[in-house]
Design an enzyme around this catalytic site. Structure first.
Site, PDB file in Angstrom:
ATOM      1  N   ASN A  11       0.870  -1.173   0.000  1.00  0.00           N
ATOM      2  CA  ASN A  11       0.000   0.000   0.000  1.00  0.00           C
ATOM      3  C   ASN A  11       0.906   1.223   0.000  1.00  0.00           C
ATOM      4  OD1 ASN A  11      -1.793   2.036   0.502  1.00  0.00           O
ATOM      5  ND2 ASN A  11      -2.727   1.092   2.314  1.00  0.00           N
ATOM      6  N   LEU A 211     -15.147   4.101   9.880  1.00  0.00           N
ATOM      7  CA  LEU A 211     -14.779   5.351  10.553  1.00  0.00           C
ATOM      8  C   LEU A 211     -13.315   5.295  10.982  1.00  0.00           C
ATOM      9  CD1 LEU A 211     -17.947   5.571  12.869  1.00  0.00           C
ATOM     10  CD2 LEU A 211     -17.688   6.408  10.514  1.00  0.00           C
ATOM     11  N   ASN A 213      -9.380   7.558  10.061  1.00  0.00           N
ATOM     12  CA  ASN A 213      -9.024   8.956   9.891  1.00  0.00           C
ATOM     13  C   ASN A 213      -9.786   9.507   8.688  1.00  0.00           C
ATOM     14  OD1 ASN A 213      -7.712  11.245  10.744  1.00  0.00           O
ATOM     15  ND2 ASN A 213      -5.952  10.886   9.406  1.00  0.00           N
ATOM     16  N   ARG A 243     -10.778  15.976   7.017  1.00  0.00           N
ATOM     17  CA  ARG A 243     -11.568  16.388   5.837  1.00  0.00           C
ATOM     18  C   ARG A 243     -12.964  16.834   6.252  1.00  0.00           C
ATOM     19  NH1 ARG A 243     -10.538  10.933   2.970  1.00  0.00           N
ATOM     20  NH2 ARG A 243      -8.269  10.961   2.933  1.00  0.00           N
ATOM     21  N   GLU A 386      -8.280  -4.859   5.336  1.00  0.00           N
ATOM     22  CA  GLU A 386      -8.150  -4.570   3.904  1.00  0.00           C
ATOM     23  C   GLU A 386      -7.015  -5.367   3.281  1.00  0.00           C
ATOM     24  OE1 GLU A 386      -8.475  -0.325   5.247  1.00  0.00           O
ATOM     25  OE2 GLU A 386      -9.074  -0.040   3.173  1.00  0.00           O
TER      26      GLU A 386
HETATM   27  P1  AMP Z   1      -7.608   4.270  10.870  1.00  0.00           P
HETATM   28  O1  AMP Z   1      -7.551   5.314   9.779  1.00  0.00           O
HETATM   29  O2  AMP Z   1      -8.653   3.233  10.620  1.00  0.00           O
HETATM   30  O3  AMP Z   1      -6.272   3.712  11.238  1.00  0.00           O
HETATM   31  O4  AMP Z   1      -8.114   5.051  12.184  1.00  0.00           O
HETATM   32  C1  AMP Z   1      -7.289   5.988  12.824  1.00  0.00           C
HETATM   33  C2  AMP Z   1      -8.122   6.798  13.810  1.00  0.00           C
HETATM   34  O5  AMP Z   1      -8.807   5.907  14.720  1.00  0.00           O
HETATM   35  C3  AMP Z   1      -7.310   7.698  14.709  1.00  0.00           C
HETATM   36  O6  AMP Z   1      -7.067   8.942  14.105  1.00  0.00           O
HETATM   37  C4  AMP Z   1      -8.205   7.859  15.918  1.00  0.00           C
HETATM   38  O7  AMP Z   1      -9.064   8.973  15.725  1.00  0.00           O
HETATM   39  C5  AMP Z   1      -9.054   6.617  15.922  1.00  0.00           C
HETATM   40  N1  AMP Z   1      -8.790   5.724  17.056  1.00  0.00           N
HETATM   41  C6  AMP Z   1      -7.819   4.798  17.192  1.00  0.00           C
HETATM   42  N2  AMP Z   1      -7.895   4.194  18.402  1.00  0.00           N
HETATM   43  C7  AMP Z   1      -8.952   4.752  19.042  1.00  0.00           C
HETATM   44  C8  AMP Z   1      -9.573   4.564  20.316  1.00  0.00           C
HETATM   45  N3  AMP Z   1      -9.109   3.672  21.194  1.00  0.00           N
HETATM   46  N4  AMP Z   1     -10.647   5.325  20.617  1.00  0.00           N
HETATM   47  C9  AMP Z   1     -11.118   6.228  19.739  1.00  0.00           C
HETATM   48  N5  AMP Z   1     -10.598   6.448  18.535  1.00  0.00           N
HETATM   49  C10 AMP Z   1      -9.531   5.722  18.169  1.00  0.00           C
END
Ligand code: AMP
Length: 403
Positions: A11, A211, A213, A243, A386
């Site tokens: 990736n 959900l 980043n 965003r 993914e």
């Molecule tokens: P991803 O893009 O799927 O890796 O998600 C990253 C985002 O997940 C981070 O920017 C956080 O906002 C959120 N995140 C990760 N761990 C937690 C948690 N324990 N509680 C709330 N949000 C989380």
């Protein structure tokens, strides 16, 4: 004839390269890692083999070629080099497949040229993906390389969902339509949700809330995606980490004409300095929740705006599907933030949607149901994967191709 049982998933981002070497016999990771800050003085490679301690290289990686060469050396040190006969193919995440690529595709010169032709609709993503492909082909020209597209799962969007209501000729000339993104995750999670319900994907209607980043929602009817929240680019839809998601296009004209901002400044504003970050200065949901629980008004508004948008999409996709069997939360926020899940589903009993506080508070990396037994709609937390989805699609393709 390939007899290998491992797939290397790559990736490539603009300054990063994530990789996982996946054993297709059981889906386990033989190794995984990440090269960050490619092209910057203080680059970093973090490599985690299945057995043994993790390793780190802190140095300058001038380009993606240098980064992948370093990754190959790390893999070779574990006896997992790119020349191993165990390696069946390399699977590449490619963000934009346009209208042509609706399935995983073995990469040829012609396919690569077509991915390059799509750069105008994915200027931030496809160039890095192309670089990753070129570098990998350079290292192993004889090995099948498979592109798995983020847009592919959304190719089934009906015309009325894919079209923007703008002049048709202009839209067609510039290929302006809603493509959707995160498709690999939406596909994986919608299928995993059906499995959790003990049903075939064809039997269930699922709303998937990815959900992370970046964030997107999709409505999946009987395994087929019929609506999704991202559009021509990953900017449309939900409030995200940085965003804006949905916005009146008039805001862009206003910022330009009245605010004097250039088009690139507005692009950067909406993509990188908006969303949670723009609203309260933090893009990490953990911080937003912590601050708002401490009474910080800006963080509270950011949380509420995030949840409000999510609820609007939940309601909209309920109407699109007519019957909803499950709502699945996934990715960093969806898998980990009990407050977001609770707030997103609060007060929706009339729609058959409810969350059990105790089940919602359980922390686990397994798919799990968080709705009470009486609820008509199953609400679930379904961790996305993914890389495994890319590996499975690439593996299936090379095996079909050689039969
Ligand atoms: P991803 O893009 O799927 O890796 O998600 C990253 C985002 O997940 C981070 O920017 C956080 O906002 C959120 N995140 C990760 N761990 C937690 C948690 N324990 N509680 C709330 N949000 C989380």
């Amino acid at each position: 004839m390939t007899t290998g049982t491992r797939i290397l998933v790559l990736n490539a981002g603009s300054s990063s390269l994530k990789y996982q070497l996946i054993d297709m016999l059981d889906g386990s990771r033989a190794a995984a890692g990440l090269v960050e800050r490619i092209g910057e003085p203080a680059g970093r490679l973090a490599h985690t083999p299945r057995s043994g301690p993790g390793r780190e290289e802190l140095r300058f990686f001038p380009d993606h070629g240098a980064a992948l060469t370093a990754v190959a050396a790390q893999l070779a040190a574990d006896g997992l080099g790119l020349d191993s006969p165990e390696l069946a193919a390399i699977g590449h995440r490619v963000v934009h497949g346009g209208r042509r690529f609706t399935e995983p595709t073995v990469i040829t010169d012609e396919v690569l040229a077509e991915i390059r032709r799509l750069i105008p609709v994915a200027p931030l993503h496809n160039p890095a993906n192309i670089t990753g492909i070129e570098v990998a082909r350079g290292l192993r020209p004889d090995l099948p390389q498979v592109a798995v597209f983020d847009t592919a799962f959304h190719a089934t969007l009906p015309e009325h969902a894919a079209r923007y209501a703008i002049d048709r000729a202009v839209a067609d000339e510039h290929r302006v339509r809603r493509y959707g993104f995160h498709g690999t995750s939406h596909r994986y999670v919608s299928r995993a949700t059906a499995r959790l319900l003990g049903k075939d994907p064809a039997e269930v209607n699922v709303i998937v809330l990815h959900l992370g980043n970046g964030a997107s929602a999709s409505a999946v009817a009987g395994g087929v995606c019929v609506e999704t929240s991202m559009g021509l680019t990953p900017l449309e839809g939900l409030v995200m980490g940085t965003r804006s998601g949905d916005i009146d296009p008039g805001v862009v004209f206003h910022l330009h004409r009245v605010g004097g901002l250039g088009i690139d400044e507005i692009d950067a504003l909406l993509n990188r300095r908006s969303g949670l970050l723009g609203l309260c200065g933090d893009n990490d949901m953990r911080e937003v929740v912590r601050r708002s629980q401490e009474g910080d008004a800006e963080a509270r508004i950011a949380f509420d705006a995030y949840v409000h948008r999510l609820r609007k999409y939940l309601g909209a996709y309920y109407a699109v599907l007519g019957r909803v069997d499950a709502v699945a939360f996934t990715a960093g926020v969806g898998e980990n933030s009990a407050p977001v899940r609770e707030a997103a589903c609060a007060g929706l009993d009339a729609l058959g949607i409810a969350v059990d506080a105790e089940l919602n508070s359980v922390r686990s990396d397994r798919p799990r149901i968080i709705s009470p037994g009486y609820a008509r709609v199953t609400v679930a937390v379904v961790p996305t994967d993914e890389e495994l989805e890319i590996a499975q699609q690439a593996f299936a393709l090379v095996h079909t191709a050689v039969e």
